[in-house]
Design an enzyme around this catalytic site. Structure first.
Site, short mmCIF file in Angstrom:
data_model
loop_
_atom_site.label_atom_id
_atom_site.label_comp_id
_atom_site.label_asym_id
_atom_site.label_seq_id
_atom_site.Cartn_x
_atom_site.Cartn_y
_atom_site.Cartn_z
N GLU A 66 0.82 -1.21 0.00
CA GLU A 66 0.00 0.00 0.00
C GLU A 66 0.86 1.26 0.00
O GLU A 66 0.53 2.24 -0.66
CB GLU A 66 -0.96 -0.01 1.20
N TYR A 113 -5.94 6.70 4.34
CA TYR A 113 -6.14 5.66 3.34
C TYR A 113 -5.41 4.36 3.74
O TYR A 113 -6.00 3.28 3.76
CB TYR A 113 -5.64 6.11 1.96
N ASP A 116 -9.43 5.82 -2.15
CA ASP A 116 -8.33 6.45 -2.89
C ASP A 116 -8.93 7.25 -4.06
O ASP A 116 -10.16 7.36 -4.19
CB ASP A 116 -7.29 5.41 -3.35
#
Ligand code: SF4
Length: 299
Positions: free
Chosen positions: A37, A120, A138
């Site tokens: 990520e 996020y 996102d």
């Protein structure tokens, strides 16, 4: 029989059409998902794949990278771009070791408290590593929700609290189904509901999409121009880091002066690297990656 929900339609599509990416495979560790990520935030999948594999082959858990230097993290980051992420990821690993015994925490508040982990990333790890129900929003998800639910062609440049609320309202109640839907929304935005050329004809939610129903013309977004690289401080920083990454010993300033002719810009870029904790001065006129080699004398 009731109509399938928006999340059901997208999740079914995802199960048939999702890209085969290694961080989505069963049994991938929460640490590996966290690394993916962070790498994916500002870098395309194709460039992340080899870097992610190399990083995890060297440091399969937080304790391994926490025991290594920031300099090695910067070296392993290679040319992924925005190398401050490497330093922050190592700091995150140190915090995981110190606060959580080396295990990536599963609580959202604990994830949010880690260095370099924002709104996020924390929710992505909680959802994709631990199967929890959180809105994972996102740019791609904001665009899908904006078009399909609000009927507008493009979302704004940053995530607002209202975006999280809008995405959460679409999630199934059951946590595992919600986590799957979150991944599915992201994938739909990445490969079907793209910024410039949405492929509405193959979209699983075409029949319920508000933007499609409104008969709007094709979107022209994104409104942001692609960032220029050539001639910017980012390019100069990359050149300076390239020299320092290759070096075994501290690099004299004269050697760094050779990478870019403009004195003012080069000095500014070097000072920025020092301020960002990527590079440190050694003595009067040499530099090295942060934490590279023996500790510097204090004072
Ligand atoms: S129908 Fe078109 S605009 Fe609507 S969500 Fe699908 S791809 Fe996006």
């Amino acid at each position: 029989m009731t109509e399938p929900t928006f999340a059901t339609l997208v999740s079914r599509w995802y199960e048939e059409n999702a890209r085969d990416l290694p961080w989505r495979e069963p049994g991938v560790s929460p640490w590996a998902i966290l690394v993916s990520e962070v790498m994916l935030q500002q870098t395309p999948v194709v460039r992340v794949l080899p870097a992610w594999q190399a990083w995890l082959a060297r440091w399969p858990d937080p304790a391994a990278v926490a025991a290594d230097t920031p300099a090695e993290a910067i070296r392993m980051w290679g040319r992924l771009g925005y190398p401050r992420r490497a330093v922050r990821l190592r700091e995150c690993a140190v915090a995981i070791v110190e606060r959580h015994g080396g295990q990536v925490p599963d609580r959202l508040d604990q994830l949010l408290a880690l260095p370099g982990v924002g709104t996020y990333t924390a929710r992505a790890v909680a959802a994709f590593a631990y199967g929890q129900r959180h809105p994972v929003v996102d740019t791609n998800v904001r665009r899908v929700v904006c078009r399909a639910v609000a009927g507008e062609s493009d979302a704004g440049p940053t995530t607002r609290p209202a975006d999280l609320v809008a995405a959460e309202e679409l999630l199934p109640v059951e946590p595992a189904a919600a986590a799957l839907a979150s991944a599915a929304f992201m994938e739909l935005g990445a490969i079907v509901c793209t910024a410039r050329a949405p492929r509405c004809g193959i979209c699983p939610v075409e029949s319920v999409c508000a933007w499609r129903a409104s008969g709007q013309a094709a979107p022209t977004g994104p409104t942001r121009r692609p960032q220029r690289y050539a001639g910017t401080d980012r390019q100069v920083r990359g050149l300076l880091l390239g020299v320092l990454r290759e070096a075994v010993n501290p690099v004299p300033r004269q050697r760094l002066d050779q990478v870019w002719a403009d004195d003012v810009q080069r000095s500014r870029a070097l000072a920025g690297l020092v301020t960002d904790g990527l590079v440190e001065p050694v003595g009067e006129a040499s530099y090295r990656l942060a934490g590279d080699g023996p500790p510097l004398p204090v004072g």
